[in-house]
Design a protein around this motif. Structure first.
Motif, PDB file in Angstrom:
ATOM      1  N   VAL A 336       0.927  -1.048  -0.375  1.00  0.00           N
ATOM      2  CA  VAL A 336      -0.154   0.315  -0.359  1.00  0.00           C
ATOM      3  C   VAL A 336       1.201   1.025  -0.299  1.00  0.00           C
ATOM      4  O   VAL A 336       1.852   1.518   1.025  1.00  0.00           O
ATOM      5  CB  VAL A 336      -1.105  -0.572   1.160  1.00  0.00           C
ATOM      6  N   PRO A 337       0.764   1.797  -0.964  1.00  0.00           N
ATOM      7  CA  PRO A 337       1.590   3.218  -1.052  1.00  0.00           C
ATOM      8  C   PRO A 337       0.563   4.281  -0.196  1.00  0.00           C
ATOM      9  O   PRO A 337       0.008   4.481  -0.502  1.00  0.00           O
ATOM     10  CB  PRO A 337       1.429   3.505  -2.242  1.00  0.00           C
ATOM     11  N   PHE A 338       1.873   4.861   0.933  1.00  0.00           N
ATOM     12  CA  PHE A 338       1.111   6.397   2.079  1.00  0.00           C
ATOM     13  C   PHE A 338       1.920   7.506   1.187  1.00  0.00           C
ATOM     14  O   PHE A 338       2.786   7.573   1.031  1.00  0.00           O
ATOM     15  CB  PHE A 338       1.174   5.836   2.517  1.00  0.00           C
ATOM     16  N   ILE A 339       0.541   8.314   0.386  1.00  0.00           N
ATOM     17  CA  ILE A 339       1.050   8.959  -0.416  1.00  0.00           C
ATOM     18  C   ILE A 339       1.238  10.195   0.431  1.00  0.00           C
ATOM     19  O   ILE A 339      -0.257  11.061   1.339  1.00  0.00           O
ATOM     20  CB  ILE A 339       0.676   9.326  -1.775  1.00  0.00           C
ATOM     21  N   LEU A 340       2.232  11.381   0.636  1.00  0.00           N
ATOM     22  CA  LEU A 340       1.852  12.794   1.128  1.00  0.00           C
ATOM     23  C   LEU A 340       2.179  13.565   0.366  1.00  0.00           C
ATOM     24  O   LEU A 340       3.701  13.714   0.185  1.00  0.00           O
ATOM     25  CB  LEU A 340       3.185  12.487   2.589  1.00  0.00           C
ATOM     26  N   ARG A 341       0.763  14.643   0.568  1.00  0.00           N
ATOM     27  CA  ARG A 341       1.046  15.814  -0.167  1.00  0.00           C
ATOM     28  C   ARG A 341       1.079  17.793   0.437  1.00  0.00           C
ATOM     29  O   ARG A 341       0.325  17.311   1.575  1.00  0.00           O
ATOM     30  CB  ARG A 341       0.500  15.465  -1.521  1.00  0.00           C
ATOM     31  N   VAL A 342       2.407  17.656   0.272  1.00  0.00           N
ATOM     32  CA  VAL A 342       2.171  19.159   1.134  1.00  0.00           C
ATOM     33  C   VAL A 342       2.573  20.960   0.208  1.00  0.00           C
ATOM     34  O   VAL A 342       3.717  20.400  -0.480  1.00  0.00           O
ATOM     35  CB  VAL A 342       2.384  19.366   1.683  1.00  0.00           C
ATOM     36  N   GLY A 343       1.806  21.571   0.080  1.00  0.00           N
ATOM     37  CA  GLY A 343       2.638  23.024  -0.834  1.00  0.00           C
ATOM     38  C   GLY A 343       1.859  23.753  -0.222  1.00  0.00           C
ATOM     39  O   GLY A 343       0.560  23.902   0.542  1.00  0.00           O
ATOM     40  N   LYS A 344       2.023  24.816  -0.390  1.00  0.00           N
ATOM     41  CA  LYS A 344       2.057  26.408  -0.268  1.00  0.00           C
ATOM     42  C   LYS A 344       1.580  27.007  -1.593  1.00  0.00           C
ATOM     43  O   LYS A 344       2.481  26.670  -2.844  1.00  0.00           O
ATOM     44  CB  LYS A 344       3.374  26.761   0.058  1.00  0.00           C
ATOM     45  N   ALA A 345       0.841  28.263  -1.543  1.00  0.00           N
ATOM     46  CA  ALA A 345       0.377  28.876  -2.671  1.00  0.00           C
ATOM     47  C   ALA A 345      -0.256  28.076  -4.227  1.00  0.00           C
ATOM     48  O   ALA A 345      -0.162  28.096  -5.124  1.00  0.00           O
ATOM     49  CB  ALA A 345       1.754  29.505  -3.449  1.00  0.00           C
ATOM     50  N   LEU A 346      -1.460  26.706  -3.179  1.00  0.00           N
ATOM     51  CA  LEU A 346      -1.927  25.940  -4.004  1.00  0.00           C
ATOM     52  C   LEU A 346      -3.412  26.662  -4.516  1.00  0.00           C
ATOM     53  O   LEU A 346      -3.339  27.935  -4.058  1.00  0.00           O
ATOM     54  CB  LEU A 346      -1.973  24.570  -3.494  1.00  0.00           C
ATOM     55  N   ASN A 347      -4.023  25.666  -4.563  1.00  0.00           N
ATOM     56  CA  ASN A 347      -5.221  26.692  -5.543  1.00  0.00           C
ATOM     57  C   ASN A 347      -6.003  26.527  -4.511  1.00  0.00           C
ATOM     58  O   ASN A 347      -7.607  27.044  -4.682  1.00  0.00           O
ATOM     59  CB  ASN A 347      -6.396  25.416  -6.013  1.00  0.00           C
ATOM     60  N   GLU A 348      -6.265  26.090  -3.098  1.00  0.00           N
ATOM     61  CA  GLU A 348      -6.853  25.542  -1.891  1.00  0.00           C
ATOM     62  C   GLU A 348      -6.524  25.221  -0.300  1.00  0.00           C
ATOM     63  O   GLU A 348      -5.336  24.786  -0.560  1.00  0.00           O
ATOM     64  CB  GLU A 348      -8.287  25.015  -1.973  1.00  0.00           C
ATOM     65  N   SER A 349      -6.823  25.592   0.620  1.00  0.00           N
ATOM     66  CA  SER A 349      -6.422  25.577   1.631  1.00  0.00           C
ATOM     67  C   SER A 349      -7.048  24.107   2.196  1.00  0.00           C
ATOM     68  O   SER A 349      -8.518  24.476   2.610  1.00  0.00           O
ATOM     69  CB  SER A 349      -6.323  26.566   2.753  1.00  0.00           C
ATOM     70  N   LYS A 350      -6.716  23.086   2.656  1.00  0.00           N
ATOM     71  CA  LYS A 350      -6.930  21.983   3.546  1.00  0.00           C
ATOM     72  C   LYS A 350      -6.560  20.929   3.793  1.00  0.00           C
ATOM     73  O   LYS A 350      -4.915  20.472   3.616  1.00  0.00           O
ATOM     74  CB  LYS A 350      -8.227  21.788   2.298  1.00  0.00           C
ATOM     75  N   THR A 351      -6.718  20.309   4.716  1.00  0.00           N
ATOM     76  CA  THR A 351      -6.014  19.391   5.270  1.00  0.00           C
ATOM     77  C   THR A 351      -6.932  18.217   4.843  1.00  0.00           C
ATOM     78  O   THR A 351      -7.956  17.986   6.021  1.00  0.00           O
ATOM     79  CB  THR A 351      -5.277  19.951   6.558  1.00  0.00           C
ATOM     80  N   GLU A 352      -6.776  16.918   4.288  1.00  0.00           N
ATOM     81  CA  GLU A 352      -7.510  16.095   4.761  1.00  0.00           C
ATOM     82  C   GLU A 352      -6.609  14.179   4.557  1.00  0.00           C
ATOM     83  O   GLU A 352      -4.863  14.274   3.901  1.00  0.00           O
ATOM     84  CB  GLU A 352      -8.375  15.893   3.602  1.00  0.00           C
ATOM     85  N   VAL A 353      -7.425  13.453   5.359  1.00  0.00           N
ATOM     86  CA  VAL A 353      -6.705  12.229   4.679  1.00  0.00           C
ATOM     87  C   VAL A 353      -7.751  11.693   3.494  1.00  0.00           C
ATOM     88  O   VAL A 353      -9.198  11.036   3.930  1.00  0.00           O
ATOM     89  CB  VAL A 353      -6.521  11.154   5.772  1.00  0.00           C
ATOM     90  N   ARG A 354      -6.884  10.581   2.638  1.00  0.00           N
ATOM     91  CA  ARG A 354      -8.355   9.670   2.166  1.00  0.00           C
ATOM     92  C   ARG A 354      -7.350   8.268   1.551  1.00  0.00           C
ATOM     93  O   ARG A 354      -6.170   7.956   1.362  1.00  0.00           O
ATOM     94  CB  ARG A 354      -7.983  10.176   0.365  1.00  0.00           C
ATOM     95  N   VAL A 355      -8.386   7.555   2.547  1.00  0.00           N
ATOM     96  CA  VAL A 355      -8.418   6.289   2.271  1.00  0.00           C
ATOM     97  C   VAL A 355      -8.894   5.805   1.474  1.00  0.00           C
ATOM     98  O   VAL A 355     -10.743   4.896   1.040  1.00  0.00           O
ATOM     99  CB  VAL A 355      -8.304   5.627   3.457  1.00  0.00           C
ATOM    100  N   GLN A 356      -8.205   5.346   0.377  1.00  0.00           N
ATOM    101  CA  GLN A 356      -9.271   4.937  -1.113  1.00  0.00           C
ATOM    102  C   GLN A 356      -8.793   3.279  -1.373  1.00  0.00           C
ATOM    103  O   GLN A 356      -7.996   2.702  -1.567  1.00  0.00           O
ATOM    104  CB  GLN A 356      -7.674   5.417  -2.553  1.00  0.00           C
ATOM    105  N   TYR A 357      -9.763   2.461  -1.606  1.00  0.00           N
ATOM    106  CA  TYR A 357     -10.306   0.932  -1.607  1.00  0.00           C
ATOM    107  C   TYR A 357      -9.748   0.701  -3.189  1.00  0.00           C
ATOM    108  O   TYR A 357      -9.933   1.503  -4.184  1.00  0.00           O
ATOM    109  CB  TYR A 357     -11.354   0.689  -1.074  1.00  0.00           C
ATOM    110  N   LYS A 358     -10.061  -0.230  -3.100  1.00  0.00           N
ATOM    111  CA  LYS A 358      -9.372  -1.261  -4.301  1.00  0.00           C
ATOM    112  C   LYS A 358     -10.377  -1.531  -5.409  1.00  0.00           C
ATOM    113  O   LYS A 358     -12.187  -1.126  -5.011  1.00  0.00           O
ATOM    114  CB  LYS A 358      -8.935  -2.358  -3.924  1.00  0.00           C
ATOM    115  N   SER A 359     -11.002  -1.597  -6.628  1.00  0.00           N
ATOM    116  CA  SER A 359     -11.981  -1.111  -7.284  1.00  0.00           C
ATOM    117  C   SER A 359     -12.232  -2.449  -7.308  1.00  0.00           C
ATOM    118  O   SER A 359     -11.791  -3.863  -7.553  1.00  0.00           O
ATOM    119  CB  SER A 359     -11.775  -0.823  -8.725  1.00  0.00           C
ATOM    120  N   MET A 360     -13.815  -2.597  -7.046  1.00  0.00           N
ATOM    121  CA  MET A 360     -14.711  -3.795  -7.429  1.00  0.00           C
ATOM    122  C   MET A 360     -14.742  -3.807  -9.247  1.00  0.00           C
ATOM    123  O   MET A 360     -15.157  -3.115  -9.668  1.00  0.00           O
ATOM    124  CB  MET A 360     -16.212  -3.457  -6.970  1.00  0.00           C
ATOM    125  N   ASP A 361     -15.182  -5.179  -8.977  1.00  0.00           N
ATOM    126  CA  ASP A 361     -15.156  -6.188  -9.956  1.00  0.00           C
ATOM    127  C   ASP A 361     -16.460  -6.550 -10.419  1.00  0.00           C
ATOM    128  O   ASP A 361     -17.015  -7.895  -9.644  1.00  0.00           O
ATOM    129  CB  ASP A 361     -14.144  -7.467 -10.601  1.00  0.00           C
TER     130      ASP A 361
END
Length: 522
Positions: A336-361
């Motif tokens: 499982v990849p754990f992707i950390l994304r952080v930045g200044k001067a972006l399109n919005e201000s928000k802090t969140e965690v997204r746990v993305q599940y595998k697709s269903m066949d």
């Protein structure tokens, strides 16, 4: 939590080192004032400032006013009373005699009120260069013998693994681990409680919280503002040290730990340490760096490129955006990849965690793409917890639409958790504070990348002010299996509608978002 004041005969001295700095003015004193205003600050608390600059109480009070959030209706009298508990001291950080003067000032206040017990808290809001001097002099000259002593350590916690070792040694030689509070401004008790409730008390998530069902997890800290406050600090330390190596890694640890043996603080911290030790050392192949540039459309003189700010060197290569992909070697999380994304001067201000599940066949009867389930834990600007899922649209045909399972009240404003963190120090609750060995493992994870950046000074990719960051970062996330879909602007719109529905129930059913399923950036 331990009781703060079991008797009325306890004096508390709260000493702010580095009191002339921005952190003390904008965060520490507003938090102390808020606690005092709400009658939550323990009785008998006296506040002492200590810095190299000579401070007059009246002028210092004026400097704090813009950050205090004062109300004309209820605060004037109590605000005046608050400042009667503040005492200003000054001195050189390397001069033991100045610490003796500070101790004498604390003793005078303790004796003045005839307190039999004296507890002392030392908040080190100081530059790293004077850290050793302050901790050594505090331990030799300022500790109480009739109560407890605690020290709050402010980031940055050194610069890498090599510099952290003497930092940790000095800290642990002068104070016990039970006295050390390595503060993380970002975590809040509500967020931690939500994570634990979702993970450990709900079967649907407890049984699927592993690599068999989860495809990827992204932790994002996005800020639409440019670098302004603490510009010298930021330009020296960069975005990774500023946010990833403390706040974001604490979130990652809380997401991935095994259930602690008990609610005891050390059991929790032991589990965090275990999962940090299982994280593979990061290398540059899994990192994308960016720096914001002038987009040519903004008329605001503040909204320019990073190196165009008057307070930033023109040749600076300091990243203002970073994305890093971490891997955990464990039975639960391998793959499982754990992707950390952080930045200044972006399109919005928000802090969140997204746990993305595998697709269903499954066999779906239209051309629309099935969006995988996502558990979204949003920390700011509003605290939200919801699940993205698929349902059937109304009508005869089997057509799909995206919807959500709301797990919290709509539009719940996040309270400032910093005053509560200070109360935890008074109460001796270290649950939301890092242990020194945790930070040691975090530096082990990031030091290879940080050393490469410091030595080789790679040129960061440019991205427009107000954009989502460099495209290469999103391409890397996609290669690691994270899918980007329509932005959650629909969720914010429905949130606003829910607020209106509280006042007018007839409006509750008027808003039905038109879901789109084509992949776009989030």
């Amino acid at each position: 939590m331990l009781p703060i004041d079991p008797t009325n005969e306890t004096a508390y001295s709260f000493v702010v080192f580095g009191a002339s700095g921005h952190l003390a003015l904008s965060r520490i004193f507003p938090a102390l004032w808020q606690l005092y205003r709400d009658n939550r600050l323990p009785q008998g608390t006296k506040i002492f400032t200590f810095c190299r600059t000579q401070i007059e109480l009246g002028k210092y009070r004026i400097k704090c006013v813009p950050y205090m959030g004062l109300s004309k209706d209820r605060d004037p009298l109590k605000y005046n009373s608050f400042w009667t508990n503040v005492h200003c001291c000054c001195g050189k950080y390397d001069n033991p005699e100045d610490y003796e003067d500070l101790t004498a000032a604390m003793v005078r206040q303790e004796m003045k009120h005839n307190m039999s017990l004296a507890n002392r808290i030392f908040y080190l809001a100081i530059p790293p260069i004077v850290f050793d001097q302050v901790t050594l002099n505090v331990s030799r000259k300022c500790l109480t013998i009739t109560g407890w002593n605690r020290v709050i350590v402010e980031k940055p916690f050194a610069k890498n693994e090599l510099t952290y070792r003497p930092y940790q040694t000095q800290l642990c030689q002068t104070f016990k681990e039970s006295q050390i509070y390595m503060i993380d401004h970002y975590l809040s008790k509500q967020v931690i409680q939500n994570l634990f409730v979702v993970r450990f008390t709900n079967h649907i998530w407890s049984e699927t919280w592993n690599n068999k069902h989860i495809a990827a997890i992204m932790i994002s800290v996005k800020c639409e503002k440019p670098v302004r406050a603490k510009a010298d600090y930021f330009n020296q330390f960069g975005i990774i040290r500023d946010c990833m190596t403390n706040d974001m890694m604490q979130l990652l640890a809380m997401l991935t730990i095994e259930q602690p043996y008990s609610n005891y603080v050390e059991d929790m911290r032991d589990e965090k340490l275990k999962v940090l030790k299982q994280i593979i050392t990061l290398d540059m192949s899994n990192v994308v760096l960016g720096q914001y540039s002038n987009n040519g459309m903004e008329t605001d003189p503040i909204k320019v490129g990073y190196t165009q700010h008057s307070y930033i060197p023109n040749e600076s290569l300091t990243p203002t955006f970073a994305m890093a992909t971490l891997r955990i070697q464990s039975k639960r999380w391998t793959g499982v990849p754990f992707i950390l994304r952080v930045g200044k001067a972006l399109n919005e201000s928000k802090t969140e965690v997204r746990v993305q599940y595998k697709s269903m066949d499954c066999d779906h009867r239209d051309d629309k793409q099935i969006i995988p389930n996502e558990l979204v834990l949003r920390l700011s600007p509003r605290e939200q917890l919801f699940m993205r899922m698929m349902l059937k649209q109304s009508g005869q045909n089997l057509c799909l639409r995206e919807t959500e399972l709301n797990l919290m009240r709509w539009d719940r404003t996040v309270p400032d958790n910093f005053p509560s963190l200070l109360l935890d120090v008074f109460a001796g609750n270290q649950m939301l504070f890092m242990r020194t060995d945790e930070q040691c493992e975090i530096w082990r994870i990031f030091s290879q990348v940080l050393d490469f950046i410091d030595v080789h000074r790679p040129k960061p990719l440019l991205y427009d002010f107000g954009s989502r960051g460099p495209m290469a970062a999103y391409e890397m996330a996609a290669r690691h299996g994270f899918k980007f879909y329509e932005s959650d602007e629909w969720h914010a719109k429905r949130t606003s509608s829910a607020d209106s529905a509280e006042a007018d129930p007839s409006r509750a059913q008027q808003t039905m978002p038109n879901w789109m399923s084509s992949p776009t950036m989030s």
